[in-house]
Motif scaffolding. Structure first.
Motif, mmCIF file in Angstrom:
data_model
loop_
_atom_site.group_PDB
_atom_site.id
_atom_site.type_symbol
_atom_site.label_atom_id
_atom_site.label_comp_id
_atom_site.label_asym_id
_atom_site.label_seq_id
_atom_site.Cartn_x
_atom_site.Cartn_y
_atom_site.Cartn_z
ATOM 1 N N TYR A 1 0.852 -1.161 0.248
ATOM 2 C CA TYR A 1 0.163 -0.163 0.031
ATOM 3 C C TYR A 1 0.774 0.939 0.204
ATOM 4 N N GLY A 2 2.681 0.976 0.099
ATOM 5 C CA GLY A 2 3.222 2.180 0.440
ATOM 6 C C GLY A 2 2.352 3.094 2.320
ATOM 7 N N ALA A 3 2.083 2.144 2.720
ATOM 8 C CA ALA A 3 1.500 2.713 4.442
ATOM 9 C C ALA A 3 2.992 3.672 5.297
ATOM 10 N N THR A 4 2.725 4.676 5.292
ATOM 11 C CA THR A 4 4.288 5.206 6.041
ATOM 12 C C THR A 4 3.807 5.421 7.975
ATOM 13 N N ARG A 5 2.888 6.009 7.960
ATOM 14 C CA ARG A 5 2.086 6.430 9.387
ATOM 15 C C ARG A 5 0.854 5.499 9.781
ATOM 16 N N ASN A 6 1.432 5.919 10.967
ATOM 17 C CA ASN A 6 0.044 5.827 12.095
ATOM 18 C C ASN A 6 -0.842 6.389 12.374
ATOM 19 N N PRO A 7 -2.122 6.783 12.338
ATOM 20 C CA PRO A 7 -2.792 5.777 11.114
ATOM 21 C C PRO A 7 -2.578 6.482 9.897
ATOM 22 N N HIS A 8 -3.022 5.646 8.838
ATOM 23 C CA HIS A 8 -2.562 5.938 7.505
ATOM 24 C C HIS A 8 -3.844 5.530 6.446
ATOM 25 N N VAL A 9 -4.690 6.108 6.125
ATOM 26 C CA VAL A 9 -6.224 5.955 5.368
ATOM 27 C C VAL A 9 -6.037 5.427 3.644
ATOM 28 N N PHE A 10 -6.406 4.277 3.662
ATOM 29 C CA PHE A 10 -7.155 4.173 2.159
ATOM 30 C C PHE A 10 -8.190 4.335 1.639
ATOM 31 N N LEU A 11 -9.063 4.779 1.496
ATOM 32 C CA LEU A 11 -9.638 4.092 0.646
ATOM 33 C C LEU A 11 -10.284 3.984 -0.508
ATOM 34 N N LEU A 12 -10.980 2.755 -0.611
ATOM 35 C CA LEU A 12 -10.963 1.919 -2.090
ATOM 36 C C LEU A 12 -12.531 1.773 -2.003
ATOM 37 N N GLU A 13 -12.506 1.829 -3.795
ATOM 38 C CA GLU A 13 -13.920 1.392 -4.498
ATOM 39 C C GLU A 13 -13.923 0.040 -4.913
ATOM 40 N N LYS A 14 -15.006 -0.180 -4.589
ATOM 41 C CA LYS A 14 -15.289 -1.869 -5.413
ATOM 42 C C LYS A 14 -15.656 -1.871 -6.709
ATOM 43 N N THR A 15 -15.302 -2.223 -7.722
ATOM 44 C CA THR A 15 -15.305 -2.012 -9.141
ATOM 45 C C THR A 15 -15.928 -3.369 -9.804
ATOM 46 N N ALA A 16 -16.012 -3.623 -10.976
ATOM 47 C CA ALA A 16 -15.697 -4.281 -11.592
ATOM 48 C C ALA A 16 -14.139 -4.835 -12.277
ATOM 49 N N LYS A 17 -12.922 -3.799 -11.510
ATOM 50 C CA LYS A 17 -12.133 -4.024 -12.573
ATOM 51 C C LYS A 17 -11.097 -4.295 -10.934
ATOM 52 N N GLY A 18 -11.828 -4.527 -9.396
ATOM 53 C CA GLY A 18 -11.280 -4.559 -8.439
ATOM 54 C C GLY A 18 -11.418 -3.579 -7.863
#
Length: 207
Positions: free
Chosen positions: A140-157
């Motif tokens: 993911y490339g997370a470097t900090r606590n906390p670090h947020v990644f919002l993902l959208e569920k789509t047909a391609k992933g």
């Protein structure tokens, strides 16, 4: 190719050797790759939850997206955001965007046993997963606590839509002016552009 790898390995040895000699610690974020960018498709994972069960994004058949949040037990920033992360899960899980928390740390106080205690103490409403072997956070490339990644569920992933901080004030929730994550999720669910789509994550470096 072999020569480049050997040279790279020697450079790392020199960095760690010099740092050790001078008493300087090298943060893991300085050695992690860039990770995901906005628009990338995030790979799924299978990590152990505090209840002992393995959890993957694919388990959530009806999800519209995910708030993947890298956080931990010991960082003061992470602790300051725990109640707000619980609130995010309660607000958006019913709308199809649950929180999936991942502890990427490998240090005293952040072991699996301590994670179980913290989850019970705080009453976490979401999975709290252990990144054993620290295999997921570099992807993911997370470097900090906390670090947020919002993902959208789509047909391609699961497409990355937002990366960064939860809001603009870790010290006092009542003084927050910009709710970055809430604004991002609301925009995603409404089919609107997310602005900003990236912010600087503020917190302790992943150890």
């Amino acid at each position: 190719m072999k020569t480049k790898r050997i040279l790279g390995f020697l450079v790392l040895l020199l960095i760690f050797g010099a740092s050790f000699a001078m008493g300087i610690s090298v943060a893991k974020e300085d050695l992690v790759g860039d990770g995901y960018e906005i628009g990338d498709v995030a790979s799924d994972f299978s990590l152990k939850n505090v209840d002992g069960k393995m959890v993957s994004l694919s388990d959530y058949a009806n999800a519209k997206g995910f708030l993947v949040i890298f956080t931990c037990n010991t960082c003061p920033y992470a602790k300051a955001y725990e109640d707000r992360i619980i609130a995010l899960d309660r607000k958006y899980k019913s709308r199809g965007v649950p929180v999936i928390a991942i502890n990427p740390n490998s240090k005293s106080g952040d072991g699996f046993a301590e994670m179980k205690e913290r989850a019970k103490e705080k009453g976490f409403t979401y999975p709290y997963l252990y990144d054993e072997g620290q295999k997921v956070y570099p992807q993911y490339g997370a470097t900090r606590n906390p670090h947020v990644f919002l993902l959208e569920k789509t047909a391609k992933g699961n497409v990355v839509r937002y990366i960064g901080a939860i809001d603009d004030n870790y010290q006092d929730a009542s003084q927050v002016k910009d709710k970055f994550v809430e604004n991002a999720v609301d925009a995603m669910l409404a089919g609107k552009e997310i602005d900003p789509s990236t912010t600087k994550a503020i917190g302790c470096g992943i150890k």
